[in-house]
Scaffold this active site. Structure first.
Site, PDB file in Angstrom:
ATOM      1  N   CYS A 133      -3.707 -10.303   9.580  1.00  0.00           N
ATOM      2  CA  CYS A 133      -5.086 -10.251   9.080  1.00  0.00           C
ATOM      3  C   CYS A 133      -5.826 -11.574   9.247  1.00  0.00           C
ATOM      4  O   CYS A 133      -7.047 -11.588   9.434  1.00  0.00           O
ATOM      5  CB  CYS A 133      -5.108  -9.821   7.613  1.00  0.00           C
ATOM      6  SG  CYS A 133      -4.105 -10.822   6.505  1.00  0.00           S
ATOM      7  N   HIS A 258     -10.950 -13.007   4.188  1.00  0.00           N
ATOM      8  CA  HIS A 258     -10.447 -14.290   4.665  1.00  0.00           C
ATOM      9  C   HIS A 258     -11.581 -15.049   5.355  1.00  0.00           C
ATOM     10  O   HIS A 258     -12.373 -14.458   6.104  1.00  0.00           O
ATOM     11  CB  HIS A 258      -9.320 -14.097   5.678  1.00  0.00           C
ATOM     12  CG  HIS A 258      -8.044 -13.584   5.102  1.00  0.00           C
ATOM     13  ND1 HIS A 258      -7.784 -13.516   3.749  1.00  0.00           N
ATOM     14  CD2 HIS A 258      -6.918 -13.114   5.720  1.00  0.00           C
ATOM     15  CE1 HIS A 258      -6.574 -13.037   3.555  1.00  0.00           C
ATOM     16  NE2 HIS A 258      -6.025 -12.780   4.733  1.00  0.00           N
TER      17      HIS A 258
END
Length: 353
Positions: A133, A258
Protein backbone atom coordinates in the site's frame (compact mmCIF):
# COMPACT_ATOMS: atom_id res chain seq x y z
CA UNK A 1 -17.49 -18.70 -16.64
CA UNK A 2 -21.03 -18.27 -15.34
CA UNK A 3 -24.20 -18.89 -17.33
CA UNK A 4 -24.43 -15.11 -17.88
CA UNK A 5 -21.30 -15.38 -20.01
CA UNK A 6 -19.38 -13.20 -17.59
CA UNK A 7 -16.42 -14.46 -15.54
CA UNK A 8 -16.93 -15.64 -11.96
CA UNK A 9 -14.99 -13.84 -9.24
CA UNK A 10 -13.96 -14.99 -5.76
CA UNK A 11 -12.92 -12.65 -2.95
CA UNK A 12 -10.76 -14.50 -0.44
CA UNK A 13 -10.52 -12.64 2.86
CA UNK A 14 -13.82 -10.87 2.27
CA UNK A 15 -14.36 -10.08 5.96
CA UNK A 16 -11.05 -8.22 6.52
CA UNK A 17 -10.37 -4.47 6.42
CA UNK A 18 -9.35 -4.45 2.76
CA UNK A 19 -11.96 -7.06 1.85
CA UNK A 20 -14.69 -4.79 3.20
CA UNK A 21 -13.49 -1.93 0.99
CA UNK A 22 -13.13 -4.28 -1.97
CA UNK A 23 -16.79 -5.26 -1.76
CA UNK A 24 -17.71 -1.57 -1.80
CA UNK A 25 -15.53 -0.98 -4.86
CA UNK A 26 -16.97 -3.98 -6.70
CA UNK A 27 -20.41 -2.47 -6.10
CA UNK A 28 -19.34 0.93 -7.44
CA UNK A 29 -17.39 -0.01 -10.57
CA UNK A 30 -18.68 -1.22 -13.93
CA UNK A 31 -20.14 -4.68 -13.37
CA UNK A 32 -18.02 -7.07 -15.43
CA UNK A 33 -18.58 -10.10 -13.21
CA UNK A 34 -21.10 -12.90 -13.11
CA UNK A 35 -21.08 -14.63 -9.73
CA UNK A 36 -19.09 -13.03 -6.92
CA UNK A 37 -18.24 -15.67 -4.34
CA UNK A 38 -17.10 -14.56 -0.88
CA UNK A 39 -14.55 -16.78 0.87
CA UNK A 40 -13.04 -16.49 4.34
CA UNK A 41 -11.75 -18.60 7.21
CA UNK A 42 -14.09 -21.30 8.55
CA UNK A 43 -14.95 -19.15 11.59
CA UNK A 44 -16.44 -16.50 9.27
CA UNK A 45 -18.37 -18.96 7.12
CA UNK A 46 -22.09 -18.32 7.17
CA UNK A 47 -21.82 -14.58 7.64
CA UNK A 48 -23.72 -12.50 5.12
CA UNK A 49 -22.13 -9.49 3.43
CA UNK A 50 -23.56 -7.09 0.88
CA UNK A 51 -22.03 -6.81 -2.58
CA UNK A 52 -23.71 -5.24 -5.63
CA UNK A 53 -26.74 -4.59 -3.42
CA UNK A 54 -27.29 -8.24 -2.59
CA UNK A 55 -26.64 -10.19 0.58
CA UNK A 56 -24.15 -12.96 -0.11
CA UNK A 57 -23.20 -15.73 2.27
CA UNK A 58 -19.52 -16.24 3.06
CA UNK A 59 -18.19 -19.74 2.41
CA UNK A 60 -15.22 -21.40 4.06
CA UNK A 61 -11.81 -21.52 2.41
CA UNK A 62 -11.53 -25.00 0.88
CA UNK A 63 -10.30 -26.42 -2.42
CA UNK A 64 -13.88 -26.83 -3.60
CA UNK A 65 -14.60 -23.15 -2.94
CA UNK A 66 -12.67 -22.32 -6.14
CA UNK A 67 -14.64 -24.61 -8.45
CA UNK A 68 -16.01 -22.61 -11.37
CA UNK A 69 -14.06 -19.47 -10.42
CA UNK A 70 -12.22 -17.55 -13.17
CA UNK A 71 -10.46 -14.90 -11.08
CA UNK A 72 -9.70 -15.07 -7.34
CA UNK A 73 -8.75 -11.98 -5.37
CA UNK A 74 -6.71 -12.75 -2.25
CA UNK A 75 -6.48 -10.41 0.74
CA UNK A 76 -5.07 -12.70 3.39
CA UNK A 77 -1.80 -13.07 5.35
CA UNK A 78 1.29 -14.10 3.41
CA UNK A 79 1.32 -17.67 4.67
CA UNK A 80 -2.34 -18.20 3.74
CA UNK A 81 -1.78 -16.81 0.25
CA UNK A 82 1.35 -18.93 -0.22
CA UNK A 83 -0.65 -22.08 0.57
CA UNK A 84 -3.96 -21.36 -1.14
CA UNK A 85 -3.14 -19.29 -4.23
CA UNK A 86 -1.60 -22.29 -6.04
CA UNK A 87 -4.70 -24.29 -5.07
CA UNK A 88 -6.94 -21.71 -6.72
CA UNK A 89 -4.74 -21.73 -9.83
CA UNK A 90 -4.90 -25.54 -9.96
CA UNK A 91 -8.71 -25.24 -9.88
CA UNK A 92 -8.62 -22.99 -12.95
CA UNK A 93 -8.55 -19.46 -11.49
CA UNK A 94 -6.19 -16.59 -12.16
CA UNK A 95 -5.11 -15.25 -8.76
CA UNK A 96 -4.64 -11.57 -7.93
CA UNK A 97 -2.82 -11.50 -4.61
CA UNK A 98 -2.61 -8.55 -2.23
CA UNK A 99 -0.19 -10.19 0.21
CA UNK A 100 3.59 -10.08 0.10
CA UNK A 101 3.92 -13.77 -0.70
CA UNK A 102 4.58 -13.42 -4.45
CA UNK A 103 5.52 -9.78 -5.07
CA UNK A 104 9.19 -10.40 -5.76
CA UNK A 105 8.75 -13.76 -7.47
CA UNK A 106 10.31 -13.28 -10.95
CA UNK A 107 7.50 -15.35 -12.47
CA UNK A 108 4.75 -13.22 -10.90
CA UNK A 109 4.06 -9.79 -12.46
CA UNK A 110 3.71 -6.90 -10.01
CA UNK A 111 0.98 -4.84 -11.61
CA UNK A 112 -0.16 -1.23 -11.41
CA UNK A 113 -2.66 -0.78 -14.26
CA UNK A 114 -1.83 2.91 -14.85
CA UNK A 115 1.91 2.15 -15.07
CA UNK A 116 2.56 -1.36 -16.43
CA UNK A 117 -0.73 -2.99 -17.54
CA UNK A 118 1.04 -5.05 -20.22
CA UNK A 119 2.73 -7.17 -17.53
CA UNK A 120 -0.62 -8.75 -16.62
CA UNK A 121 -0.75 -10.65 -19.91
CA UNK A 122 2.06 -13.10 -19.16
CA UNK A 123 1.59 -14.96 -15.88
CA UNK A 124 3.44 -18.31 -15.93
CA UNK A 125 2.33 -19.20 -12.39
CA UNK A 126 -1.23 -18.01 -12.93
CA UNK A 127 -0.71 -15.35 -10.27
CA UNK A 128 -0.57 -11.54 -10.42
CA UNK A 129 0.65 -9.55 -7.42
CA UNK A 130 -0.53 -6.26 -5.96
CA UNK A 131 2.20 -3.94 -4.58
CA UNK A 132 2.36 -2.83 -0.96
CA UNK A 133 0.00 0.00 0.00
CA UNK A 134 2.88 2.42 0.60
CA UNK A 135 4.32 1.83 -2.86
CA UNK A 136 0.88 2.20 -4.42
CA UNK A 137 0.27 5.51 -2.67
CA UNK A 138 2.98 7.15 -4.79
CA UNK A 139 3.89 4.94 -7.76
CA UNK A 140 1.17 6.13 -10.15
CA UNK A 141 2.44 9.72 -9.93
CA UNK A 142 6.10 8.69 -10.00
CA UNK A 143 5.43 6.37 -12.94
CA UNK A 144 3.86 9.18 -14.97
CA UNK A 145 6.89 11.40 -14.38
CA UNK A 146 9.29 8.54 -15.15
CA UNK A 147 7.62 7.90 -18.51
CA UNK A 148 8.40 11.47 -19.54
CA UNK A 149 11.67 12.34 -17.79
CA UNK A 150 13.40 9.01 -17.02
CA UNK A 151 13.78 8.39 -13.29
CA UNK A 152 17.29 7.80 -11.95
CA UNK A 153 16.95 8.15 -8.17
CA UNK A 154 14.14 8.11 -5.60
CA UNK A 155 14.18 9.26 -1.98
CA UNK A 156 10.94 9.01 -0.02
CA UNK A 157 9.67 9.35 3.52
CA UNK A 158 6.25 7.95 4.35
CA UNK A 159 3.63 9.12 6.83
CA UNK A 160 1.62 5.91 7.13
CA UNK A 161 -1.91 5.60 8.47
CA UNK A 162 -2.70 3.07 11.18
CA UNK A 163 -5.20 1.21 8.99
CA UNK A 164 -2.16 -0.13 7.16
CA UNK A 165 -1.89 -2.44 10.19
CA UNK A 166 -5.48 -3.63 9.75
CA UNK A 167 -8.38 -3.53 12.19
CA UNK A 168 -5.92 -3.83 15.12
CA UNK A 169 -4.12 -0.66 14.08
CA UNK A 170 -7.32 1.36 13.88
CA UNK A 171 -8.60 -0.01 17.19
CA UNK A 172 -5.29 0.80 18.89
CA UNK A 173 -5.27 4.42 17.76
CA UNK A 174 -8.90 4.99 18.73
CA UNK A 175 -8.34 3.48 22.18
CA UNK A 176 -5.24 5.59 22.73
CA UNK A 177 -6.99 8.75 21.57
CA UNK A 178 -9.73 8.14 24.15
CA UNK A 179 -7.05 7.96 26.84
CA UNK A 180 -5.32 11.22 25.90
CA UNK A 181 -8.29 13.34 24.76
CA UNK A 182 -9.05 16.35 26.97
CA UNK A 183 -5.77 16.08 28.87
CA UNK A 184 -2.53 18.03 28.94
CA UNK A 185 -0.57 14.96 27.88
CA UNK A 186 2.18 15.37 25.35
CA UNK A 187 3.97 18.05 27.32
CA UNK A 188 6.38 15.93 29.37
CA UNK A 189 8.76 13.09 28.59
CA UNK A 190 7.02 9.73 28.82
CA UNK A 191 3.61 11.09 29.84
CA UNK A 192 1.81 9.68 26.79
CA UNK A 193 3.50 6.30 27.19
CA UNK A 194 2.46 6.09 30.84
CA UNK A 195 -1.15 6.97 29.98
CA UNK A 196 -1.32 4.41 27.20
CA UNK A 197 0.41 1.63 29.11
CA UNK A 198 2.20 -1.37 27.70
CA UNK A 199 -0.44 -2.33 25.13
CA UNK A 200 0.65 -0.48 22.00
CA UNK A 201 -1.09 -2.94 19.67
CA UNK A 202 0.73 -3.62 16.41
CA UNK A 203 3.04 -0.62 16.91
CA UNK A 204 6.38 -0.38 18.67
CA UNK A 205 5.36 2.76 20.57
CA UNK A 206 2.26 4.84 21.33
CA UNK A 207 0.86 6.29 18.12
CA UNK A 208 -1.56 8.85 19.62
CA UNK A 209 0.10 12.29 19.97
CA UNK A 210 3.19 10.70 18.48
CA UNK A 211 4.95 9.52 15.33
CA UNK A 212 6.69 6.15 15.18
CA UNK A 213 9.60 5.86 12.72
CA UNK A 214 8.97 2.20 12.01
CA UNK A 215 6.69 -0.01 9.93
CA UNK A 216 7.20 -3.69 9.32
CA UNK A 217 9.77 -6.08 10.72
CA UNK A 218 13.53 -5.80 11.12
CA UNK A 219 15.74 -6.44 8.13
CA UNK A 220 19.50 -6.33 7.63
CA UNK A 221 21.45 -3.19 8.66
CA UNK A 222 18.50 -1.62 10.48
CA UNK A 223 16.11 -1.32 7.53
CA UNK A 224 12.47 -2.32 7.98
CA UNK A 225 10.63 -4.79 5.78
CA UNK A 226 8.25 -2.03 4.69
CA UNK A 227 11.15 0.16 3.56
CA UNK A 228 12.70 -2.69 1.60
CA UNK A 229 9.34 -3.45 -0.03
CA UNK A 230 8.96 0.12 -1.28
CA UNK A 231 12.48 -0.05 -2.75
CA UNK A 232 12.14 -3.46 -4.37
CA UNK A 233 8.60 -2.96 -5.61
CA UNK A 234 9.28 0.46 -7.14
CA UNK A 235 12.15 -1.06 -9.09
CA UNK A 236 10.01 -3.94 -10.34
CA UNK A 237 6.93 -1.90 -11.29
CA UNK A 238 8.98 0.72 -13.13
CA UNK A 239 11.28 -1.83 -14.77
CA UNK A 240 14.37 -0.24 -13.24
CA UNK A 241 16.17 -3.05 -11.40
CA UNK A 242 19.15 -0.89 -10.40
CA UNK A 243 17.26 2.28 -9.42
CA UNK A 244 18.77 3.87 -6.27
CA UNK A 245 15.95 4.11 -3.73
CA UNK A 246 16.13 5.33 -0.12
CA UNK A 247 13.07 5.02 2.12
CA UNK A 248 12.12 5.92 5.69
CA UNK A 249 8.72 4.70 6.88
CA UNK A 250 6.94 6.56 9.68
CA UNK A 251 3.63 5.66 11.32
CA UNK A 252 1.42 8.68 12.14
CA UNK A 253 -1.88 9.10 14.06
CA UNK A 254 -4.09 9.08 10.95
CA UNK A 255 -6.78 6.43 10.42
CA UNK A 256 -6.58 6.06 6.63
CA UNK A 257 -4.43 7.59 3.83
CA UNK A 258 -0.70 7.22 3.47
CA UNK A 259 1.26 10.37 2.63
CA UNK A 260 4.79 10.56 1.27
CA UNK A 261 7.41 13.17 0.62
CA UNK A 262 9.10 12.31 -2.68
CA UNK A 263 12.49 13.48 -3.99
CA UNK A 264 12.71 12.21 -7.57
CA UNK A 265 15.82 12.72 -9.67
CA UNK A 266 15.64 12.38 -13.45
CA UNK A 267 17.95 11.91 -16.45
CA UNK A 268 17.69 15.51 -17.60
CA UNK A 269 16.72 18.95 -16.33
CA UNK A 270 13.05 19.25 -15.42
CA UNK A 271 10.64 22.13 -15.06
CA UNK A 272 7.79 22.56 -12.63
CA UNK A 273 5.43 23.55 -15.46
CA UNK A 274 6.32 20.40 -17.38
CA UNK A 275 5.85 18.21 -14.31
CA UNK A 276 2.53 19.84 -13.48
CA UNK A 277 1.24 19.28 -17.02
CA UNK A 278 2.13 15.58 -16.84
CA UNK A 279 0.56 15.11 -13.42
CA UNK A 280 -2.58 17.04 -14.34
CA UNK A 281 -3.28 14.71 -17.26
CA UNK A 282 -2.03 11.40 -15.84
CA UNK A 283 -4.71 8.71 -15.32
CA UNK A 284 -5.34 8.07 -11.64
CA UNK A 285 -3.68 11.31 -10.49
CA UNK A 286 -5.17 14.54 -9.15
CA UNK A 287 -2.91 17.59 -9.08
CA UNK A 288 -3.98 19.79 -6.14
CA UNK A 289 -1.26 22.36 -5.72
CA UNK A 290 -1.72 25.98 -4.78
CA UNK A 291 0.11 26.66 -1.50
CA UNK A 292 -0.69 30.38 -1.68
CA UNK A 293 -4.36 29.46 -1.29
CA UNK A 294 -3.63 26.71 1.24
CA UNK A 295 -4.37 24.02 -1.34
CA UNK A 296 -2.41 20.80 -1.10
CA UNK A 297 -3.49 17.22 -0.38
CA UNK A 298 -4.02 16.03 3.18
CA UNK A 299 -5.42 12.72 4.49
CA UNK A 300 -8.55 14.43 5.84
CA UNK A 301 -9.61 15.31 2.28
CA UNK A 302 -8.15 12.37 0.35
CA UNK A 303 -9.67 9.57 2.47
CA UNK A 304 -12.33 7.58 0.62
CA UNK A 305 -11.18 8.70 -2.83
CA UNK A 306 -9.48 6.65 -5.53
CA UNK A 307 -6.76 8.80 -7.15
CA UNK A 308 -3.23 9.59 -6.06
CA UNK A 309 -3.26 13.25 -4.99
CA UNK A 310 -0.13 15.35 -5.61
CA UNK A 311 0.83 18.78 -4.32
CA UNK A 312 3.83 20.90 -3.27
CA UNK A 313 5.45 20.34 -6.68
CA UNK A 314 8.84 22.09 -6.64
CA UNK A 315 12.14 21.81 -8.43
CA UNK A 316 14.92 20.90 -6.01
CA UNK A 317 16.84 23.96 -4.86
CA UNK A 318 20.25 22.47 -5.58
CA UNK A 319 19.56 20.07 -8.45
CA UNK A 320 17.81 21.12 -11.69
CA UNK A 321 17.14 17.46 -12.53
CA UNK A 322 15.13 16.76 -9.36
CA UNK A 323 11.56 17.38 -8.22
CA UNK A 324 10.05 17.51 -4.73
CA UNK A 325 6.45 16.31 -4.26
CA UNK A 326 3.95 15.60 -1.51
CA UNK A 327 1.70 12.66 -2.35
CA UNK A 328 -1.40 11.24 -0.65
CA UNK A 329 -3.29 8.04 -1.44
CA UNK A 330 -6.02 6.09 0.35
CA UNK A 331 -4.13 2.99 1.46
CA UNK A 332 -7.29 0.85 1.60
CA UNK A 333 -8.57 1.90 -1.84
CA UNK A 334 -5.83 2.50 -4.44
CA UNK A 335 -3.32 1.19 -1.92
CA UNK A 336 -5.00 -2.21 -1.83
CA UNK A 337 -8.60 -2.93 -2.85
CA UNK A 338 -8.92 -0.70 -5.91
CA UNK A 339 -5.66 -1.77 -7.51
CA UNK A 340 -6.63 -5.40 -6.92
CA UNK A 341 -9.98 -4.83 -8.62
CA UNK A 342 -8.31 -3.03 -11.52
CA UNK A 343 -5.88 -5.91 -12.07
CA UNK A 344 -8.77 -8.36 -12.04
CA UNK A 345 -10.50 -6.28 -14.72
CA UNK A 346 -7.36 -6.49 -16.88
CA UNK A 347 -7.73 -10.26 -16.72
CA UNK A 348 -11.48 -10.20 -17.37
CA UNK A 349 -11.21 -7.62 -20.16
CA UNK A 350 -7.77 -8.29 -21.70
CA UNK A 351 -8.32 -5.98 -24.66
CA UNK A 352 -8.06 -3.04 -22.25
CA UNK A 353 -4.48 -3.92 -21.30
Amino acid sequence: MTRSGRPALAVVGATGAVGTVLLQILSQRADVWGEIRLIASPRSAGRKLTVRGEETEVVALTEEAFDGIDVALFDVPDEVAARWAPVAVARGAVVVDNSGAFRMDPEVPLVVPEVNPHTARIRPRGILANPNCTTLSMIVAVGALHAEFGLRELVVSSCQAVSGAGHAGVRTLREQLSLVAGTELGTGPGDVRRAVGDDTGPFADPVALNVVPWAGSLREDGWSSEEMEVRDESRKVLGLPRLPVAVTCVRVPVITVHSLTVHARFEHEVTVDGAREILATAPGVVLYDNPAAGEFPTPADVVGTDPTWVGRVRRALDDPTALELFVCGDNLRKGAALNTAQIAELVALPARS
